[in-house]
Motif scaffolding. Structure first.
Motif, PDB file in Angstrom:
ATOM      1  N   PHE A   1       0.671  -1.119   0.124  1.00 32.71           N
ATOM      2  CA  PHE A   1       0.048   0.085   0.031  1.00 32.71           C
ATOM      3  C   PHE A   1       0.900   1.257  -0.105  1.00 32.71           C
ATOM      4  O   PHE A   1       0.303   2.344   0.011  1.00 32.71           O
TER       5      PHE A   1
ATOM      6  N   ALA B   1      -2.012  -7.033  -5.389  1.00 32.40           N
ATOM      7  CA  ALA B   1      -2.557  -5.897  -5.398  1.00 32.40           C
ATOM      8  C   ALA B   1      -3.803  -5.552  -6.278  1.00 32.40           C
ATOM      9  O   ALA B   1      -4.829  -4.686  -6.144  1.00 32.40           O
TER      10      ALA B   1
ATOM     11  N   ILE C   1      -6.131  -2.139  -5.688  1.00 33.67           N
ATOM     12  CA  ILE C   1      -5.108  -1.158  -5.699  1.00 33.67           C
ATOM     13  C   ILE C   1      -5.076  -0.397  -7.331  1.00 33.67           C
ATOM     14  O   ILE C   1      -4.927  -1.119  -8.070  1.00 33.67           O
TER      15      ILE C   1
ATOM     16  N   ASP D   1      -1.168   3.916  -8.606  1.00 34.91           N
ATOM     17  CA  ASP D   1      -0.559   3.561  -7.333  1.00 34.91           C
ATOM     18  C   ASP D   1       0.677   2.548  -7.436  1.00 34.91           C
ATOM     19  O   ASP D   1       1.568   2.717  -6.897  1.00 34.91           O
TER      20      ASP D   1
END
Length: 104
Positions: free
Chosen positions: A5, A29, A34, A38
């Motif tokens: 993260f 992810a 996510i 990112d």
């Protein structure tokens, strides 16, 4: 601290080639939703590298290894996402259904 993260890459990760372990983490992810932007920041990579991993052009078999790892890390969450392969191009209308559309 969960490294998946992180938004900004730590100094050790900046500008290095992606590894197979990174590919597994990128798959996980993705399943955790996510955002790709990112992931690009986290791994300091071009977005094409992510799609190469998701299409398994690089690191073939990483999706299967990631699915095994996901089941170990997050038991019980498997039914909540589609672990299927990534599709870059949307699925077209099957030819068998073209008769449903009137001709112009």
């Amino acid at each position: 601290m969960v490294t998946a993260f992180l938004v900004e890459p730590p100094p050790a990760v900046a500008r290095r080639p992606l590894t197979e372990a990174d590919a597994v983490d990128i798959w996980i992810a993705r399943w955790l939703r996510i955002r790709p932007i990112d992931l690009q920041r986290r791994y300091a990579c071009d977005p094409r590298r992510l799609y190469e991993i998701w299409e398994e052009a690089r690191f073939p078999g990483s999706r299967a290894r990631a699915l095994e790892e996901f089941q170990v890390r997050f038991p019980g969450l498997e039914p909540r996402f589609d672990p299927g392969p990534h599709r870059r191009v949307p699925i077209a209308i099957p030819p068998s259904q073209l008769s449903l559309f009137p001709e112009a």
